[in-house]
Scaffold this active site. Structure first.
Site, PDB file in Angstrom:
ATOM      1  N   HIS A   1      52.664 108.606  47.880  1.00  0.00           N
ATOM      2  CA  HIS A   1      52.889 109.663  48.822  1.00  0.00           C
ATOM      3  C   HIS A   1      51.434 110.149  48.993  1.00  0.00           C
ATOM      4  O   HIS A   1      51.292 110.425  50.280  1.00  0.00           O
ATOM      5  CB  HIS A   1      53.844 110.736  48.081  1.00  0.00           C
ATOM      6  CG  HIS A   1      54.949 110.677  47.621  1.00  0.00           C
ATOM      7  ND1 HIS A   1      55.406 110.294  46.557  1.00  0.00           N
ATOM      8  CD2 HIS A   1      56.184 110.374  48.483  1.00  0.00           C
ATOM      9  CE1 HIS A   1      56.564 110.290  46.190  1.00  0.00           C
ATOM     10  NE2 HIS A   1      56.997 109.868  47.600  1.00  0.00           N
TER      11      HIS A   1
ATOM     12  N   VAL B   1      52.281 101.109  48.050  1.00  0.00           N
ATOM     13  CA  VAL B   1      51.312 101.310  46.832  1.00  0.00           C
ATOM     14  C   VAL B   1      51.839 100.764  45.686  1.00  0.00           C
ATOM     15  O   VAL B   1      52.919 101.142  45.177  1.00  0.00           O
ATOM     16  CB  VAL B   1      50.502 102.829  46.945  1.00  0.00           C
ATOM     17  CG1 VAL B   1      49.794 102.996  45.826  1.00  0.00           C
ATOM     18  CG2 VAL B   1      50.053 103.273  48.217  1.00  0.00           C
TER      19      VAL B   1
ATOM     20  N   GLY C   1      59.751 114.434  46.845  1.00  0.00           N
ATOM     21  CA  GLY C   1      59.167 115.071  45.694  1.00  0.00           C
ATOM     22  C   GLY C   1      59.041 114.057  44.574  1.00  0.00           C
ATOM     23  O   GLY C   1      58.976 113.013  44.901  1.00  0.00           O
TER      24      GLY C   1
ATOM     25  N   LEU D   1      55.808 113.481  43.422  1.00  0.00           N
ATOM     26  CA  LEU D   1      54.876 112.597  44.200  1.00  0.00           C
ATOM     27  C   LEU D   1      54.148 111.710  43.137  1.00  0.00           C
ATOM     28  O   LEU D   1      53.789 112.166  42.103  1.00  0.00           O
ATOM     29  CB  LEU D   1      54.022 113.633  44.896  1.00  0.00           C
ATOM     30  CG  LEU D   1      54.605 114.585  45.922  1.00  0.00           C
ATOM     31  CD1 LEU D   1      53.433 115.634  46.547  1.00  0.00           C
ATOM     32  CD2 LEU D   1      55.475 114.015  46.817  1.00  0.00           C
TER      33      LEU D   1
ATOM     34  N   SER E   1      57.690 104.128  42.595  1.00  0.00           N
ATOM     35  CA  SER E   1      58.729 104.921  43.207  1.00  0.00           C
ATOM     36  C   SER E   1      58.923 106.067  42.131  1.00  0.00           C
ATOM     37  O   SER E   1      58.531 105.939  40.958  1.00  0.00           O
ATOM     38  CB  SER E   1      59.896 103.862  43.040  1.00  0.00           C
ATOM     39  OG  SER E   1      61.042 104.507  42.966  1.00  0.00           O
TER      40      SER E   1
ATOM     41  N   ASP F   1      59.686 101.332  51.904  1.00  0.00           N
ATOM     42  CA  ASP F   1      61.174 101.439  52.220  1.00  0.00           C
ATOM     43  C   ASP F   1      61.206 101.005  53.679  1.00  0.00           C
ATOM     44  O   ASP F   1      61.285 101.661  54.711  1.00  0.00           O
ATOM     45  CB  ASP F   1      61.382 103.171  52.212  1.00  0.00           C
ATOM     46  CG  ASP F   1      61.377 103.522  50.797  1.00  0.00           C
ATOM     47  OD1 ASP F   1      62.450 103.378  50.122  1.00  0.00           O
ATOM     48  OD2 ASP F   1      60.325 103.924  50.621  1.00  0.00           O
TER      49      ASP F   1
HETATM   50  P1  AMP Z   1      60.451 109.260  48.855  1.00  0.00           P
HETATM   51  O1  AMP Z   1      60.017 110.551  48.126  1.00  0.00           O
HETATM   52  O2  AMP Z   1      60.656 108.147  47.772  1.00  0.00           O
HETATM   53  O3  AMP Z   1      61.525 109.740  49.679  1.00  0.00           O
HETATM   54  O4  AMP Z   1      59.304 108.860  49.747  1.00  0.00           O
HETATM   55  C1  AMP Z   1      58.533 109.520  50.689  1.00  0.00           C
HETATM   56  C2  AMP Z   1      57.646 108.578  51.636  1.00  0.00           C
HETATM   57  O5  AMP Z   1      56.722 107.930  50.708  1.00  0.00           O
HETATM   58  C3  AMP Z   1      58.608 107.328  52.419  1.00  0.00           C
HETATM   59  O6  AMP Z   1      58.208 107.222  53.410  1.00  0.00           O
HETATM   60  C4  AMP Z   1      58.585 106.421  51.166  1.00  0.00           C
HETATM   61  O7  AMP Z   1      58.617 105.071  51.924  1.00  0.00           O
HETATM   62  C5  AMP Z   1      56.944 106.821  50.847  1.00  0.00           C
HETATM   63  N1  AMP Z   1      56.953 105.923  49.781  1.00  0.00           N
HETATM   64  C6  AMP Z   1      57.129 105.841  48.535  1.00  0.00           C
HETATM   65  N2  AMP Z   1      56.975 104.908  47.720  1.00  0.00           N
HETATM   66  C7  AMP Z   1      55.848 104.428  48.155  1.00  0.00           C
HETATM   67  C8  AMP Z   1      54.851 103.411  47.963  1.00  0.00           C
HETATM   68  N3  AMP Z   1      55.010 102.822  46.616  1.00  0.00           N
HETATM   69  N4  AMP Z   1      54.051 103.050  48.732  1.00  0.00           N
HETATM   70  C9  AMP Z   1      53.948 103.563  49.943  1.00  0.00           C
HETATM   71  N5  AMP Z   1      54.772 104.558  50.551  1.00  0.00           N
HETATM   72  C10 AMP Z   1      55.702 105.028  49.533  1.00  0.00           C
END
Ligand code: AMP
Length: 317
Positions: A53, A192, A47, A49, A201, A166
């Protein structure tokens, strides 16, 4: 702007919607499955987002009948209670973003739906999960592997989308899918970044002022090493040295800077095939990770730094 860059404008909520169909909000595995049809693409998230995402969601949307986004701040993967408590949450905003991005089903389970008994079964992935993040965050990848396995088993998607941001998590998920013969295709998406290079993040909302400036030292250090790699430097010692010195110069103390095989996460002495140069550092109490992908093709190395947003991300609006 060097090579290895792509630019993209990820759809923001103020822009026209791709879909006017209402998003279905579900809280149980059974309801989420019942609301899905045809080819199902899953985007697992915690979440809060942002365009990272949304980029995964857009790729998922391109090739699926049902786009399913899960939102669950997974307590099992947090090694510190204060980090879990501070993790940003805004379910109303997330739902709006999903609606505007044309998501069909949002799955928001509570802890009882996910872990009614504890959990008693944990998924651990050896080798690929041991170094880097695994070494600095005990239990983290067992928590990730367990929740991802549950989501894949309980929702049964055809494809699951994960970000390269990640990198080790992506490698862990690919390994568990292969080892457990799970019938799902894992689709990676590019990292991104903010227009100045900072990797998006959800945790970035906790960065302000001088810490936001200091955080930029992470991507800058990785890009300096990527430039060196593209100029012909292949050795881990040299590339790690470039990135480490740049981080220290920026006032950062990296937990590690490592060159590793992108699939096995085994440490490498030099860039070979698909390689990641990855790092992690705490900035003002916020722990950030980032990486660049260095791919050796014959004598040359191509660096993938991800995609840059044209405008500051949703996290700043
Ligand atoms: P999270 O909500 O941070 O657990 O991330 C959920 C998904 O989004 C995971 O597959 C992450 O690798 C991806 N994600 C998070 N930040 C980025 C980003 N800056 N660029 C691309 N994917 C991302």
């Amino acid at each position: 702007m060097g090579e290895g860059w792509a630019r993209e404008g990820v759809q923001a909520p103020s822009q026209p919607t791709e879909s006017s169909a209402p998003v279905r909000l579900t809280g149980t595995f059974a309801d989420a499955r019942a609301a899905s049809w045809g080819t199902v693409a899953l985007v697992p998230t915690m979440g809060f987002l942002h365009e990272g995402h949304l980029s995964l969601i857009r790729t998922a949307r391109d090739a699926a009948d049902t786009v399913l986004v899960s939102i669950f701040v997974n307590p099992l993967q947090f090694d510190r209670a204060d980090d879990l408590a501070a993790y940003p949450r805004d379910s109303h905003r997330d739902l709006e973003l999903c609606r505007h991005a044309g998501v069909d089903v949002v799955f928001v389970p509570d802890a009882m739906e996910m872990y009614p008994t504890g959990p008693l079964t944990r998924v651990t992935v050896a080798g690929v999960a041991d170094g880097m993040e695994g070494a600095h965050r005990p239990g983290h990848f067992a928590g990730v592997a367990t929740v991802v396995t549950k989501l894949l088993a309980g929702l049964g998607p055809d494809r699951a989308h994960f970000g390269r941001k990640d990198a080790q998590q992506l490698a862990v998920v690919r390994t568990l899918v292969q080892d457990l013969s799970l019938p799902v295709e894992v689709v990676p998406g590019p990292t991104v970044r903010e227009p100045d290079g900072l990797a998006l993040s959800s945790r970035n909302v906790h960065l302000a002022g001088a810490n936001r400036d200091r955080a930029l030292g992470i991507s800058r250090a990785l890009f300096a090493a990527a430039d060196a790699a593209e100029a012909g430097e292949r050795s881990a010692e040299a590339l790690v040295g470039v990135a480490s010195r740049a981080m220290v110069h920026a006032g950062l103390e990296p937990d590690y800077v490592a060159l590793a095989d992108a699939h096995t996460m085994a440490p490498l002495a030099e860039v070979e095939g698909e390689t990641v140069l990855a790092t992690a550092a705490a900035v003002g109490g916020v722990r950030l990770i980032d990486n660049v992908v260095l791919t050796a093709t014959g004598p040359s190395i191509v660096a993938d730094r991800g995609t840059l947003l044209d405008e500051p991300s949703l996290l700043h609006r």
